[in-house]
Design a protein around this motif. Sequence first.
Motif: not given
Length: 124
Positions: A3-8, A29-32, A37-40, A75-76
């Motif tokens: 899914s595509n969580p809201s950036h807001s 959890i969100l990134l995984k 998650h591999s980006y961070v 997201f951050i």
Amino acid sequence: MASNPSHSNPISVVFNGNNYILWHHHMTILLKSQGLHSYVTGTSKAPTQITNESAVDFAKRTNEWDINNAKILGFINASTTAEINQQFLGYTTAKSLWGFLAKRYTSTGLSHQYQQWTTFQNKR
């Protein structure tokens, strides 16, 4: 990707400088869940052109990496207070920003302990 969580409102916790461990847990959890998650962690690095790779294919891979990196930065930013995310200028990769936050907010020095104790006392 899922899914595509809201950036807001990507997670239910807003990082305010005093709740890093909780925020980090929710953000991980969100990134995984989004396969990001591999980006961070640094496992996913900005692409470099492979021998015999066409410019078009390289551009596609680079664009995909840039989009995913920007999602994480979004997201951050969306899950931190204005006071916190004002410190983010100059961070262009999710890994570098993630590392900055970990270093800055997991300090175990006496001044950090005093700040946390003061915050706790003020909330009482």
